[in-house]
Motif scaffolding. Structure first.
Motif, PDB file in Angstrom:
ATOM      1  N   PRO A 251       0.815  -1.223   0.000  1.00  0.00           N
ATOM      2  CA  PRO A 251       0.000   0.000   0.000  1.00  0.00           C
ATOM      3  C   PRO A 251       0.846   1.269   0.000  1.00  0.00           C
ATOM      4  CG  PRO A 251      -0.915  -1.602   1.521  1.00  0.00           C
ATOM      5  CD  PRO A 251       0.366  -2.195   0.996  1.00  0.00           C
ATOM      6  N   ARG A 252       2.025   1.222   0.633  1.00  0.00           N
ATOM      7  CA  ARG A 252       2.829   2.452   0.657  1.00  0.00           C
ATOM      8  C   ARG A 252       3.427   2.778  -0.708  1.00  0.00           C
ATOM      9  NH1 ARG A 252       7.842   0.346   0.446  1.00  0.00           N
ATOM     10  NH2 ARG A 252       8.022  -1.761   1.270  1.00  0.00           N
ATOM     11  N   GLN A 253       3.445   1.770  -1.593  1.00  0.00           N
ATOM     12  CA  GLN A 253       3.993   2.028  -2.936  1.00  0.00           C
ATOM     13  C   GLN A 253       2.998   2.777  -3.822  1.00  0.00           C
ATOM     14  OE1 GLN A 253       4.969  -2.098  -3.814  1.00  0.00           O
ATOM     15  NE2 GLN A 253       7.148  -1.548  -3.877  1.00  0.00           N
ATOM     16  N   ILE A 254       1.759   2.825  -3.396  1.00  0.00           N
ATOM     17  CA  ILE A 254       0.754   3.497  -4.221  1.00  0.00           C
ATOM     18  C   ILE A 254       0.939   4.998  -4.086  1.00  0.00           C
ATOM     19  CG2 ILE A 254      -1.714   3.827  -4.632  1.00  0.00           C
ATOM     20  CD1 ILE A 254      -2.172   1.051  -3.434  1.00  0.00           C
ATOM     21  N   VAL A 255       1.328   5.639  -5.168  1.00  0.00           N
ATOM     22  CA  VAL A 255       1.565   7.087  -5.139  1.00  0.00           C
ATOM     23  C   VAL A 255       0.224   7.814  -5.146  1.00  0.00           C
ATOM     24  CG1 VAL A 255       2.639   9.012  -6.343  1.00  0.00           C
ATOM     25  CG2 VAL A 255       3.740   6.759  -6.353  1.00  0.00           C
ATOM     26  N   SER A 256      -0.647   7.394  -6.043  1.00  0.00           N
ATOM     27  CA  SER A 256      -1.976   8.007  -6.102  1.00  0.00           C
ATOM     28  C   SER A 256      -2.917   7.014  -6.757  1.00  0.00           C
ATOM     29  CB  SER A 256      -1.932   9.300  -6.923  1.00  0.00           C
ATOM     30  OG  SER A 256      -1.857   8.984  -8.300  1.00  0.00           O
ATOM     31  N   GLN A 257      -4.195   7.210  -6.550  1.00  0.00           N
ATOM     32  CA  GLN A 257      -5.167   6.443  -7.310  1.00  0.00           C
ATOM     33  C   GLN A 257      -6.351   7.335  -7.648  1.00  0.00           C
ATOM     34  OE1 GLN A 257      -6.760   3.091  -5.112  1.00  0.00           O
ATOM     35  NE2 GLN A 257      -5.763   3.771  -3.245  1.00  0.00           N
ATOM     36  N   GLN A 258      -7.251   6.782  -8.495  1.00  0.00           N
ATOM     37  CA  GLN A 258      -8.254   7.678  -9.061  1.00  0.00           C
ATOM     38  C   GLN A 258      -9.377   8.013  -8.087  1.00  0.00           C
ATOM     39  OE1 GLN A 258      -9.282   5.926 -12.901  1.00  0.00           O
ATOM     40  NE2 GLN A 258      -7.106   5.713 -13.359  1.00  0.00           N
ATOM     41  N   GLY A 259      -9.482   7.289  -6.990  1.00  0.00           N
ATOM     42  CA  GLY A 259     -10.459   7.629  -5.965  1.00  0.00           C
ATOM     43  C   GLY A 259      -9.901   7.222  -4.622  1.00  0.00           C
ATOM     44  N   ALA A 260     -10.371   7.871  -3.574  1.00  0.00           N
ATOM     45  CA  ALA A 260      -9.838   7.567  -2.246  1.00  0.00           C
ATOM     46  C   ALA A 260     -10.190   6.139  -1.855  1.00  0.00           C
ATOM     47  CB  ALA A 260     -10.395   8.565  -1.235  1.00  0.00           C
ATOM     48  N   GLN A 261      -9.190   5.395  -1.415  1.00  0.00           N
ATOM     49  CA  GLN A 261      -9.397   4.030  -0.920  1.00  0.00           C
ATOM     50  C   GLN A 261      -9.999   3.104  -1.979  1.00  0.00           C
ATOM     51  OE1 GLN A 261      -8.698   3.451   2.660  1.00  0.00           O
ATOM     52  NE2 GLN A 261      -7.683   5.382   2.198  1.00  0.00           N
ATOM     53  N   TRP A 262      -9.666   3.319  -3.255  1.00  0.00           N
ATOM     54  CA  TRP A 262     -10.225   2.450  -4.295  1.00  0.00           C
ATOM     55  C   TRP A 262      -9.476   1.112  -4.349  1.00  0.00           C
ATOM     56  CZ3 TRP A 262     -12.055   5.318  -9.367  1.00  0.00           C
ATOM     57  CH2 TRP A 262     -13.200   6.079  -9.048  1.00  0.00           C
ATOM     58  N   ASP A 263      -8.337   1.055  -3.676  1.00  0.00           N
ATOM     59  CA  ASP A 263      -7.641  -0.226  -3.619  1.00  0.00           C
ATOM     60  C   ASP A 263      -8.223  -1.054  -2.481  1.00  0.00           C
ATOM     61  OD1 ASP A 263      -6.559   1.474  -1.568  1.00  0.00           O
ATOM     62  OD2 ASP A 263      -5.025  -0.086  -1.281  1.00  0.00           O
ATOM     63  N   TYR A 264      -7.880  -2.355  -2.445  1.00  0.00           N
ATOM     64  CA  TYR A 264      -8.191  -3.138  -1.271  1.00  0.00           C
ATOM     65  C   TYR A 264      -6.890  -3.775  -0.812  1.00  0.00           C
ATOM     66  CZ  TYR A 264     -10.212  -6.332   2.036  1.00  0.00           C
ATOM     67  OH  TYR A 264     -10.502  -6.996   3.199  1.00  0.00           O
ATOM     68  N   GLN A 265      -6.348  -3.282   0.267  1.00  0.00           N
ATOM     69  CA  GLN A 265      -5.088  -3.782   0.821  1.00  0.00           C
ATOM     70  C   GLN A 265      -3.994  -3.843  -0.247  1.00  0.00           C
ATOM     71  OE1 GLN A 265      -6.060  -7.511   2.649  1.00  0.00           O
ATOM     72  NE2 GLN A 265      -7.189  -6.544   4.339  1.00  0.00           N
ATOM     73  N   GLY A 266      -3.918  -2.784  -1.046  1.00  0.00           N
ATOM     74  CA  GLY A 266      -2.871  -2.731  -2.066  1.00  0.00           C
ATOM     75  C   GLY A 266      -3.242  -3.426  -3.356  1.00  0.00           C
TER      76      GLY A 266
END
Lengths: 350, 555
Positions: A251-266
């Motif tokens: 998860p810390r490698q994610i610089v940005s994504q298109q919506g807040a918390q759109w990932d699930y555990q990375g």
């Protein structure tokens, strides 16, 4: 094709380039170069050429025999279990055909070059155009005939004919209307919606977060894809839009994504369809999180909102928000927020 | 002999009684065709088209243009039990279960590649020798049309099997279609019967591929050849060959034997490739599934330049009043090729406008004698070649261990630099060759024999060139550049020239400006007298006294 054959016999020991003046008599008084072949001067050479032509034709017949033998000797289909049969069938059929055709052609050309008349003929060109009088006559006749119909004089006919003929262009165009439905909104819709389970495209089984290792990439499809009928390509159409890429990173490698918390555990989900001209993506560099399209090399940084870092695509890959359902399977938290795939005029937005 | 004549007489009488064609046939038989290897390029195109018709007819007996999903159960084990379109299944069956099916498919595919290649090379021959000049401009336009149709026909053909590779090609074509402003989405939906890939496209493409386009190609080839017969073939300059005659071999029997034989040779070579060189093994690619892709996929060579454009053009996209204008697919897939083909079609008319030459031409130009035209041709070919290389940038990257990004960037720059550079270099080479021709005419050929004169001077012996060579070298005319009328007329009033006329004169001077003058009759005579003075025997002992004299300035 026919360089003037050297007519000077080897009576002189001069190098040929010094004997070039000797080539002067090769111009016939008519102005054409004279071609002389060994086969014209020497009956033995002519008979040899005849035998060569005949030999080529005989080889051609042999080729046809090879073709026929190959056809019979190497059966294909369920009867044979040996894939090498196809290879040998292909070689004998192709090779036999090649021999028979090539030698037939080569024989004919050899015959023409060695034994058929070698004298070039002169054909005079005549002006392509007709005489001025003939032209004037035609122009006059066309004008007079046109005049006699009254086309220019009778304005009413002209005004009725031209629109009528012009309108006739419409039926062929109108007839094409039912080639397909109007686009409507279908390019904006995919099977993904809140709660739709994410299935692996390899096993067609639902995926749990732990099925995707860090650094891994899994192609995925929506669970409801199998419910779409296969008739009229409906399922392929749905698949062409819904194809998904799942990748997992720290998860810390994610610089940005298109919506807040759109990932699930990375775990991040992106459309698999390139935003350039629609090829499915497939080349993933897990260390840099870059996804490249094998067609035209558009490259997207999946750790940074799938932004374009290289190539002909302009827009990022649309991201699908992920979560898990009560049973712990990955599901979409919502549908895609924007159309997937290549740009189109009505798409809107930059 | 008389036996043959008797047999023929019966046939001639029978046909002539019913048609009266004797005169036409007799005239046609003695029709003359000049001989040169470069005249066979168009023949190769024609013959490969015939091969395509023959092999394609065989394929159509087994191919099923349908996207209905079926389960494959043929003899190719890895695909057994897999769901696929009937088009793909029938193509695999055609290759694996029908004897001669694979060889015919491969002959068909190779012939298609040869067809387009032969058209392209034939066209270059026409271009570089100026054979497109009056009266042949219309045939040039037909040729450009044929090239365009050949590309379309080839793309349609290799898209039919519905394998993973061809489906991806169609997907790209659909992406290009979608990029057309305003109507793109509609065109795509009409073409595919709705969304991509749908279930209608293969059957629609099939009729386009087997009837519509080949029908038009056949009609255009017919007109192309009729014009050739009507206008008679061009010929290279040489002794006895003038603008008002054509020298060569009669259609029957010599040309029939040579050209007919050549058809079988071309067919034979194609069959050899079909038998031994694998092409498009679709069973390895698998059926088309729109979520799957293979890396390193390449289109057939003639589509490569479009692919290169798609890879190289920048990713420009704009939003206009809420609508999307995406320039990469539009430019690379439609506008750039459109401009290229339009320029190709217009070239004869532009050149005629610049040169002001309205005469008929039947003698071919040597490319060196028209340095600007030759340079422009090489320039266009370079532009095309860079696009083609761009289409294979991934393969080049793998083969040479380079980064695909740097190749793409290099090509993006080279496509502007290299064409200009090749133009300049080509023009220089042409002018150099012109000087050499002039030298050959005035001083003869260098023999490589170096002699030492009594006074110790070393000289190289020059041998005169043959009459045939001399005729060829002297055949072209050197046109003088146009002049603008004086700026002031006789009364001292500034003359008004139209802007377009000034542009034309400037282009004309650029086109003809640097040409090397042919030796004047006086110069030739002097050179001849000089050589004759030494005599043929003397050439061996007395060298040319003025070797390597620089060409005198244009007269």
């Amino acid at each position: 094709m026919n360089p003037p054959s050297s007519s000077a016999p080897a009576e002189t020991s001069r190098p040929e380039h010094l004997a070039s003046l000797a080539s002067e008599p090769e111009i016939h008084p008519s102005g054409l170069p004279v071609h002389r072949r060994l086969t014209d001067l020497d009956p033995v050479a002519a008979r040899r050429a005849e035998r060569q032509v005949a030999a080529l034709f005989a080889l051609s017949a042999l080729g046809t025999v090879i073709f026929l033998v190959g056809y019979v000797a190497f059966p294909l289909g369920q009867g044979t279990k040996d894939p090498a049969s196809l290879v040998w069938s292909n070689r004998l059929l192709g090779g036999g055909l090649a021999l028979s055709l090539f030698c037939l052609g080569a024989g004919a050309i050899h015959w023409a070059r060695k034994l058929m008349p070698v004298e070039e003929l002169v054909e005079e060109r005549h002006p392509l155009h007709s005489s001025a009088a003939q032209r004037a006559g035609l122009v006059e006749q066309l004008a007079a005939s046109g005049e006699s119909t009254g086309f220019t004089r009778r304005k009413l006919i002209k005004r009725a004919l031209l629109p009528a003929a012009g309108l006739l262009a419409l039926p062929p165009l109108v007839l094409l209307r039912d080639l397909g439905p109007l686009p409507g909104r279908v390019l904006r819709e995919t099977l993904w919606a809140a709660g739709v389970r994410v299935h692996s495209d390899v096993t067609n089984q639902p995926l749990r977060p732990e099925d995707i290792p860090i650094g891994g990439m899994v192609p995925a499809i929506p669970a409801n894809l199998k419910d779409v009928p296969t008739e009229n390509g409906a399922q392929l159409n749905a698949r062409a839009k819904a194809a998904l890429l799942l990748v997992r990173m720290e998860p810390r490698q994610i610089v940005s994504q298109q919506g807040a918390q759109w990932d699930y555990q990375g775990i991040l989900a992106f459309s698999k369809i390139c935003t350039h001209v629609g090829c499915p993506l497939g080349l993933y560099e897990q260390q840099t999180h870059k996804m490249m399209c094998p067609c035209h090399q558009s490259t997207f940084n999946l750790a940074d909102s799938a932004k374009v870092v290289f190539g002909p695509a302009k827009r990022h890959l649309p991201q699908l928000p992920l979560t898990v359902d009560a049973e712990g399977y990955l599901v979409a938290a919502a549908g895609f927020a924007e159309p997937v795939g290549p740009s189109f005029w009505e798409r809107g937005g930059a | 002999m008389s036996g043959l004549a008797n047999g023929v007489e019966g046939a001639v009488t029978y046909v002539d009684d019913r048609t009266g064609v004797t005169k036409v046939v007799k005239k046609g038989m003695s029709k003359v065709f000049p001989d040169h290897w470069s005249f066979m390029l168009g023949e190769i195109a024609l013959y490969s088209f015939i091969i395509l018709l023959l092999s394609g007819t065989f394929l159509s007996l087994f191919f099923k243009p349908s996207q209905v999903e079926v389960i494959y159960n043929g003899s190719y084990v890895p695909l057994q039990g897999i769901s696929m379109s009937e088009a793909y299944a029938s193509t695999v069956r055609l290759s694996w279960d029908i004897r001669g099916g694979l060889v015919m498919r491969q002959i068909h595919h190779w012939a298609a590649l040869i067809f387009v290649a032969a058209i392209a090379v034939h066209m270059m021959r026409i271009f570089f020798t100026g054979a497109f000049r009056k009266p042949r401009e219309l045939n040039w336009l037909i040729g450009v049309g044929l090239l365009t149709l050949a590309l379309l026909e080839g793309f349609a053909g290799y898209s039919l099997p519905d394998d993973l590779l061809s489906g991806t090609g169609l997907r790209i074509a659909e992406g290009v279609l979608l990029s057309i402003p305003v109507v793109g989405t509609y065109l795509s939906f009409f073409a595919f019967g709705g969304e991509f890939p749908g279930a209608d496209f293969i059957s629609r493409l099939y009729i386009v591929h087997v009837l519509l386009v080949p029908g038009i190609i056949l009609a255009l080839i017919t007109v192309h050849l009729m014009l050739l017969v009507l206008q008679k073939h061009t010929q290279w300059p040489g002794p006895g060959r003038t603008e008002s005659n054509v020298v060569g071999y009669p259609l029957y029997p010599v040309y029939t034997a040579k050209a007919g034989g050549f058809f079988f040779v071309v067919f034979g070579v194609t069959a050899l490739m079909g038998g031994f060189v694998q092409i498009n093994p679709i069973w390895l690619y698998g059926p088309y599934i729109p979520s799957q892709i293979t890396a390193g996929a390449q289109p057939d060579w003639y589509i490569g330049f479009l692919e290169g454009g798609l890879r190289m053009f920048p990713n420009w996209e704009f939003s206009l009043w809420g609508y999307t204008l995406t320039l990469n697919p539009l430019m690379a897939g439609l506008i750039i090729p459109g401009v290229m083909f339009t320029a190709l079609g217009l070239y004869p008319f532009l050149e005629a406008w610049v040169t002001g030459d309205r005469r008929e031409h039947h003698l071919l130009d040597r490319p060196r004698n028209h340095p600007v035209r030759t340079g422009l041709g090489v320039m266009g070919a370079t532009f095309y070649a860079i696009l083609l290389v761009g289409g294979g940038n991934d393969l080049i990257a793998v083969a040479f261990g380079l980064s695909v990004q740097s190749i793409t960037w290099a090509l993006r720059i080279l496509i502007f630099v290299l064409p200009v550079l090749t133009f300049i270099v080509t023009k220089r080479i042409c002018l150099g060759l012109q000087r050499r021709d002039r030298d050959l005419l005035l001083h003869g050929r260098e023999t490589g024999v170096v002699q030492r004169l009594p006074n110790g001077e070393y000289l190289e012996v020059h041998a005169p060139i043959s009459a045939e060579e001399r005729a060829a070298l002297l055949a072209h005319e050197v046109q003088r550049p146009a002049e603008l009328p004086p700026a002031y007329d006789e009364t001292g009033i500034p003359r008004r020239t139209r802007r377009l006329d000034r542009v034309r004169v400037r282009l004309n001077r650029w086109y003809f400006g640097d040409l090397v003058a042919k030796p004047s009759p006086a110069e030739l005579e002097a050179a001849q007298a000089h050589a004759v003075g030494h005599g043929p025997e003397a050439t061996r002992t007395t060298p040319e006294l003025e070797p390597g004299r620089a060409p005198s300035s244009p007269e």
